[in-house]
Every structure is written in C-alpha cells, then in structure tokens.
Design an enzyme around this catalytic site. Sequence first.
Site, PDB file in Angstrom:
ATOM      1  N   HIS A 237       0.592  -1.100   0.087  1.00 52.93           N
ATOM      2  CA  HIS A 237       0.024  -0.072   0.056  1.00 52.93           C
ATOM      3  C   HIS A 237       0.801   1.294   0.196  1.00 52.93           C
ATOM      4  CE1 HIS A 237      -3.324  -2.384   0.452  1.00 52.93           C
ATOM      5  NE2 HIS A 237      -3.077  -3.113   1.534  1.00 52.93           N
TER       6      HIS A 237
ATOM      7  N   ASN B 178      -6.217  -3.321  -5.644  1.00 45.65           N
ATOM      8  CA  ASN B 178      -5.250  -2.809  -4.659  1.00 45.65           C
ATOM      9  C   ASN B 178      -5.208  -1.311  -4.537  1.00 45.65           C
ATOM     10  OD1 ASN B 178      -3.216  -3.657  -2.691  1.00 45.65           O
ATOM     11  ND2 ASN B 178      -1.855  -2.453  -3.902  1.00 45.65           N
ATOM     12  N   THR B 179      -5.001  -0.919  -3.425  1.00 47.08           N
ATOM     13  CA  THR B 179      -4.753   0.793  -3.339  1.00 47.08           C
ATOM     14  C   THR B 179      -3.587   1.065  -2.900  1.00 47.08           C
ATOM     15  OG1 THR B 179      -7.327   0.931  -2.801  1.00 47.08           O
ATOM     16  CG2 THR B 179      -5.847   2.735  -2.338  1.00 47.08           C
TER      17      THR B 179
ATOM     18  N   HIS C  16      -2.947  -3.086   8.128  1.00 49.21           N
ATOM     19  CA  HIS C  16      -4.077  -3.458   7.177  1.00 49.21           C
ATOM     20  C   HIS C  16      -4.734  -2.277   6.888  1.00 49.21           C
ATOM     21  CE1 HIS C  16      -7.910  -5.388   5.589  1.00 49.21           C
ATOM     22  NE2 HIS C  16      -8.400  -4.870   6.367  1.00 49.21           N
TER      23      HIS C  16
END
EC number: 4.6.1.18
Length: 160
Positions: A42, A68-69, A155
């Site tokens: 990330h 995904n970011t 997370h």
Amino acid sequence: MVPKLFTSQICLLLLLGLMGVEGSLHAKPGQFTWAQWFEIQHINMTSGQCTNAMQVINNYQRRCKNQNTFLLTTFADVVHVCGNPSMPCPSNTSLNNCHHSGVQVPLIHCNLTTPSRRISNCRYTQTTANKYYIVACNNSDPVRDPPQYPVVPVHLDRII
C-alpha cells in the site's frame, strides 16, 4: 447412515478447502512482518503504472490480485495515523484497532481488467483520487520492524 455421513464429511472437506483458499488469498508472504507487507502492498508503488506496480505484489502471492490501493504518502505518515483515536474496524467491527487518517491523501486504486494464470500477463486500470483512509494498527515486531515505531499499520481497512 453411511452415505449420509460420507456426504457430510465431503461437504465439510469442501467447506474447509474453500476457507483455506480464501484465507490464503489474504495471507502475507512468510518472510515479511505484517507492517512490511502493508508497506509493500500500500505504500511502495514501484511504478507509476498499476500493471507494473502490481507485478511486485503478484509475484509474492503467486496470483493476480483483483484490486489494490496505493497510498501516495510515507510509511511514517501512516504510522502517525496509528496514533489517532481507536475505532471499530469497518470490515470487522469486533476489532477495535482501526484509526481514521483525518486528512485526505492522494491514492491510486488498481483494478484487475485482464486476469491471467501467468502473472506477467495480468493487466490493471488505475484510478486516482484524494480520499481518507482507515488503517488497522498493531504492536510492531520488536525484532524485524523498525524500532522507532512501536505501533505500525498492518491492514488498509477502508478508503472513504
């Protein structure tokens, strides 16, 4: 009785198998701590293009991740968010280790458009935005995580 028991056992094995597959999709590679894996997934966008950047993640996971970011900020800035007030995690309200960023950050969201069994053939589109995020944080691994960060992001729970 025997066919019913046998059928029940098969169903249980199938269910456990599916749970194992689902669990493995969210697993981190063993050589990383949760914080290191968070940073890879990330923060460290190795290329400005999703297709290239996602190959790094996909090579570790041996599959093409659906989406995904990438937060276009520093790991230290996300660690700072861990100091914001705790809140229940939107993805799992039984966990209370999430923290709201409080400020919007630029980000790039990658979405798989061309799946493939061959990782190098997977293609992604990307969308840029400025958004808030919610991150889950835990105590760092005292041996393998940077000692200056006692609490680290583990997370990316939600983009808002």
